[in-house]
Write an enzyme that holds these catalytic residues in place. Sequence first.
Site, PDB file in Angstrom:
ATOM      1  N   PRO A 122      20.817  -6.934  -4.885  1.00 16.20           N
ATOM      2  CA  PRO A 122      22.154  -6.091  -4.324  1.00 16.20           C
ATOM      3  C   PRO A 122      21.717  -5.413  -3.176  1.00 16.20           C
ATOM      4  CG  PRO A 122      21.662  -5.319  -6.507  1.00 16.20           C
ATOM      5  CD  PRO A 122      20.790  -6.477  -6.258  1.00 16.20           C
ATOM      6  N   ASN A 123      22.442  -5.179  -2.225  1.00 16.15           N
ATOM      7  CA  ASN A 123      22.562  -4.557  -1.084  1.00 16.15           C
ATOM      8  C   ASN A 123      21.122  -4.900   0.124  1.00 16.15           C
ATOM      9  OD1 ASN A 123      24.593  -2.428  -1.808  1.00 16.15           O
ATOM     10  ND2 ASN A 123      22.980  -1.658  -3.483  1.00 16.15           N
TER      11      ASN A 123
ATOM     12  N   ARG B 195      20.741  -0.357   6.391  1.00 17.95           N
ATOM     13  CA  ARG B 195      20.815   0.649   5.301  1.00 17.95           C
ATOM     14  C   ARG B 195      19.494   1.322   5.218  1.00 17.95           C
ATOM     15  NH1 ARG B 195      19.014  -1.236  -0.656  1.00 17.95           N
ATOM     16  NH2 ARG B 195      19.303   0.597  -1.696  1.00 17.95           N
TER      17      ARG B 195
ATOM     18  N   TYR C  96      13.928   1.288   4.625  1.00 17.44           N
ATOM     19  CA  TYR C  96      13.645  -0.107   4.719  1.00 17.44           C
ATOM     20  C   TYR C  96      13.651  -0.793   5.987  1.00 17.44           C
ATOM     21  CZ  TYR C  96      15.835   0.344  -0.102  1.00 17.44           C
ATOM     22  OH  TYR C  96      15.868   0.983  -1.099  1.00 17.44           O
TER      23      TYR C  96
ATOM     24  N   ASN D 173      13.200  -9.916  -5.340  1.00 21.62           N
ATOM     25  CA  ASN D 173      13.402  -8.680  -5.267  1.00 21.62           C
ATOM     26  C   ASN D 173      14.613  -8.547  -5.886  1.00 21.62           C
ATOM     27  OD1 ASN D 173      13.997  -5.869  -4.543  1.00 21.62           O
ATOM     28  ND2 ASN D 173      13.092  -6.168  -2.510  1.00 21.62           N
TER      29      ASN D 173
ATOM     30  N   ALA E 243      17.871  -2.833  -7.375  1.00 28.62           N
ATOM     31  CA  ALA E 243      18.874  -2.013  -8.476  1.00 28.62           C
ATOM     32  C   ALA E 243      18.703  -2.684  -9.948  1.00 28.62           C
ATOM     33  CB  ALA E 243      19.835  -1.411  -8.089  1.00 28.62           C
TER      34      ALA E 243
ATOM     35  N   GLU F  45       7.530  -9.985  -8.420  1.00 27.08           N
ATOM     36  CA  GLU F  45       8.303  -9.038  -8.376  1.00 27.08           C
ATOM     37  C   GLU F  45       7.877  -8.209  -6.921  1.00 27.08           C
ATOM     38  OE1 GLU F  45       9.729  -4.891 -10.291  1.00 27.08           O
ATOM     39  OE2 GLU F  45       8.834  -6.181 -11.568  1.00 27.08           O
TER      40      GLU F  45
ATOM     41  N   HIS G 123       9.095  -5.059  -4.085  1.00 27.65           N
ATOM     42  CA  HIS G 123      10.073  -4.091  -3.554  1.00 27.65           C
ATOM     43  C   HIS G 123       9.487  -3.727  -2.311  1.00 27.65           C
ATOM     44  CE1 HIS G 123      12.154  -3.826  -7.375  1.00 27.65           C
ATOM     45  NE2 HIS G 123      11.036  -4.007  -8.082  1.00 27.65           N
TER      46      HIS G 123
ATOM     47  N   ARG H  52      10.158   7.011  -6.154  1.00 24.72           N
ATOM     48  CA  ARG H  52      11.554   7.552  -6.149  1.00 24.72           C
ATOM     49  C   ARG H  52      12.050   7.961  -7.614  1.00 24.72           C
ATOM     50  NH1 ARG H  52      14.451   2.488  -3.391  1.00 24.72           N
ATOM     51  NH2 ARG H  52      16.251   4.108  -3.191  1.00 24.72           N
TER      52      ARG H  52
ATOM     53  N   ARG I 151      13.985   4.058 -11.670  1.00 22.24           N
ATOM     54  CA  ARG I 151      13.284   3.243 -10.691  1.00 22.24           C
ATOM     55  C   ARG I 151      11.848   2.976 -11.368  1.00 22.24           C
ATOM     56  NH1 ARG I 151      16.946   1.971  -6.765  1.00 22.24           N
ATOM     57  NH2 ARG I 151      18.210   3.700  -6.277  1.00 22.24           N
TER      58      ARG I 151
END
Length: 139
Positions: free
Chosen positions: A10-11, A18, A23, A72, A75, A96, A98, A105, A109
């Site tokens: 998501p996102n 964003r 990012y 990735n 969330a 995985e 990120h 953060r 998370r």
Amino acid sequence: MKKLIIINGPNLNLLGKREPQIYGSLTFKEFFETIKEKYPQVSLEHYQSNVEGELINKIQDVGFSYDGIILNAAAYTHTSVGIGDAVAAIETPVVEVHISNTFNREDFRHQSYVAPNAKGIIVGFGLQSYELAIQSFLK
């Protein structure tokens, strides 16, 4: 030729717009084109969804026929037992990834439901995290 897929959650469709301070300003499409050129020896695909079940379906679809998945889950990494279970259920190794350092953060998370069944985890190197994951499959 190695067959790899990047699966984004998501996102991540909003990359380039964003929170550019976290990012960056490149869209994922722009970045993806550069890594496809940089790694011509890899058959590289990309999939993105904001929907948890669609991500699980994609993991299951490719999880027995690809050489690697770069995931990735965004969330959902920290909330989805279902995505964690999907990674555990497949044969294809998963790295995985990120973009941000998730340990810098919010506390929530710091938990990953993907990590216990991943080949490895790469966090905090911006978009280069994806390249590091590709390189891990080429060794």
